[in-house]
Write an enzyme that holds these catalytic residues in place. Sequence first.
Site, short mmCIF file in Angstrom:
data_model
loop_
_atom_site.label_atom_id
_atom_site.label_comp_id
_atom_site.label_asym_id
_atom_site.label_seq_id
_atom_site.Cartn_x
_atom_site.Cartn_y
_atom_site.Cartn_z
N ASP A 99 0.84 -1.19 0.00
CA ASP A 99 0.00 0.00 0.00
C ASP A 99 0.88 1.24 0.00
O ASP A 99 1.86 1.30 0.75
CB ASP A 99 -0.89 0.00 1.26
CG ASP A 99 -2.34 0.22 0.93
OD1 ASP A 99 -2.64 1.25 0.28
OD2 ASP A 99 -3.18 -0.60 1.30
N ASP A 200 -3.34 4.57 -2.20
CA ASP A 200 -4.48 5.04 -1.42
C ASP A 200 -4.93 6.44 -1.89
O ASP A 200 -4.09 7.33 -2.05
CB ASP A 200 -4.06 5.09 0.06
CG ASP A 200 -5.22 5.34 0.99
OD1 ASP A 200 -6.13 4.50 1.02
OD2 ASP A 200 -5.19 6.37 1.70
N GLU A 257 -6.45 3.79 -5.99
CA GLU A 257 -7.78 3.97 -5.41
C GLU A 257 -8.24 5.39 -5.72
O GLU A 257 -7.56 6.35 -5.38
CB GLU A 257 -7.74 3.76 -3.89
CG GLU A 257 -9.11 3.91 -3.25
CD GLU A 257 -9.05 4.12 -1.75
OE1 GLU A 257 -10.01 3.69 -1.07
OE2 GLU A 257 -8.10 4.72 -1.23
N HIS A 330 -11.27 -3.75 2.63
CA HIS A 330 -11.22 -3.39 4.05
C HIS A 330 -12.14 -2.22 4.39
O HIS A 330 -12.39 -1.95 5.56
CB HIS A 330 -9.78 -3.05 4.44
CG HIS A 330 -9.25 -1.86 3.71
ND1 HIS A 330 -8.96 -1.88 2.37
CD2 HIS A 330 -8.96 -0.60 4.14
CE1 HIS A 330 -8.52 -0.69 1.99
NE2 HIS A 330 -8.52 0.11 3.05
N ASP A 331 -12.64 -1.50 3.38
CA ASP A 331 -13.52 -0.35 3.60
C ASP A 331 -14.98 -0.65 3.30
O ASP A 331 -15.83 0.22 3.44
CB ASP A 331 -13.10 0.83 2.71
CG ASP A 331 -11.84 1.52 3.21
OD1 ASP A 331 -11.56 1.45 4.42
OD2 ASP A 331 -11.12 2.13 2.39
#
Length: 560
Positions: A99, A200, A257, A330-331
Amino acid sequence: MTHKAWWKESVVYQIYPRSFNDSNGDGIGDIQGIIEKLDYLKDLGVDVIWLSPVYQSPNDDNGYDISDYQAIMDEFGTMEDWEELLDEMHKRDLKLIMDLVVNHSSDEHKWFEESRKSKDNPYRDYYIWRPGKDGKEPNNWGSTFSGSAWEYDENTDEYYLHLFSKKQPDLNWENPKLRQEVYDMMKWWLDKGIDGFRMDVINFISKVPGLPDAPNPEGKKYASGSKYFMNGPRIHEFLHEMYEEALADYDVMTVGEMPGVNVEEAKKYTDPERKELQMVFQFEHMDLDSGPNGKWDLKPLDLRDLKTSISRWQTGLHGVGWNSLYLNNHDQPRIVSRFGNDKEYRVISAKMLGTFLHMLQGTPYIYQGEEIGMTNIKFDSIDDYKDIEILNMYKEKVEEGNEDPAKVMESIYVKGRDNARTPIQWDASENAGFTTGEPWIKVNPNYKEINAEQAVADEDSIYHYYRQLIQLRKKHELIVYGDYELILPEHDKIYAYTRSFEGEKLLVVTNFSEEEVEFNLPENVDFEAKEKLISNYPDADDNYQAFTLRPYEARVYKGV
């Protein structure tokens, strides 16, 4: 011309390390715990592991607030543990993508600690500082996690911007020195042997100059400034520079993302000629069950909306860029609880959703626990939740806004990020085999029925079905590269489509409801089946032209 690439033909598995597997009994998943489970992942058949952040962090936002980009969080282990993980993965032909969180850092990063010391500190312009306006914040932007996007700092009598938590100050990408620091850090990791980055909220890094007030027609205290920082004026320039400075010399995978990105923008981001990124994560299909007031405003999914959205992306990027395929991360809440049925039809509907996704064009992502059909959680009390977004929202709506706590909790049960963050259910022993200690967040009580040990032992499980889906993708280039065409666009229960590649065709038919529905292949669809590739009911027959779909049934036929 089809440009073939290893990352197009791969299946990615996302690990959220805190909840994956705890090797030392402190209740927190760790790197040695991941190493223990690599053979499980290899047996599943995935090619790439995306590791959510394991960098040094005070953990205000579960590791997405990084205080040292070149160190490992103590709770997860050491750099030696991480190097062993990379080595063990590469021994098994598994690739690792890390990440990259560079829209913001932690306020405990040395850059920020310097930046806040004085206005003439060399690190001052690594962040976005502004004086107040009329005794208030520099503008009216709201934080993604509630409240203002600005935090006052007494030391220099100015405010710094934080689009997320106040412990996550935004980095100033207008500063070329800051950008060079980021590129050097990326190369440091690439030289260690990693295989790429998931980036991210990377489309937030370019802000509109002047940081103007956002439109606020409803007169809220803080407004969404997203039009001034999503896909901002210099974003393509920054990403192209990142490619040239940090990525060009490595054969790696990149996925950005990008909340709020549309197909036209995504084409620019992912067009290989432009040398920016290979894929984006977009959220259009993840917002379809949200009402006009956003994520917590619940509404049922209309399948026709899902078809419109997925089809727009499938056809829009075809031949130009490349899609990321995901339903969980994860979100996001657990997809079997969200678009499936996590009670009576949990196994069948999880298999249907997997079929629907893995037969599309793009690179599929599996989120930990998806392959065994893990479900959403309903904790009894708000005190059991850990996620900063949930806790801030609850405080704002219930404690400050006097909304009905039961109604707010219902939204959390359906949409909260902690649904995805309960520990992986490895077996039926205490704490689902995740830890011998006290888990950092409670385990879902259904672990005795839903766990990996049970799933691996049962040939008819979701786990084995996912293995089949992954193997089919490896065997048939048609599934990876074929054109997509939607059929029956107006049907509110059936999602069906074809894929075509080099004279071969695929017919995918899925029932998104618990009712029996009749499928008839439209006369204008030119398809002749040769074999049934996969179905989630073992007794599905070979009749592909007309049949009754049972609840959550999925069938895939290969033909010409």
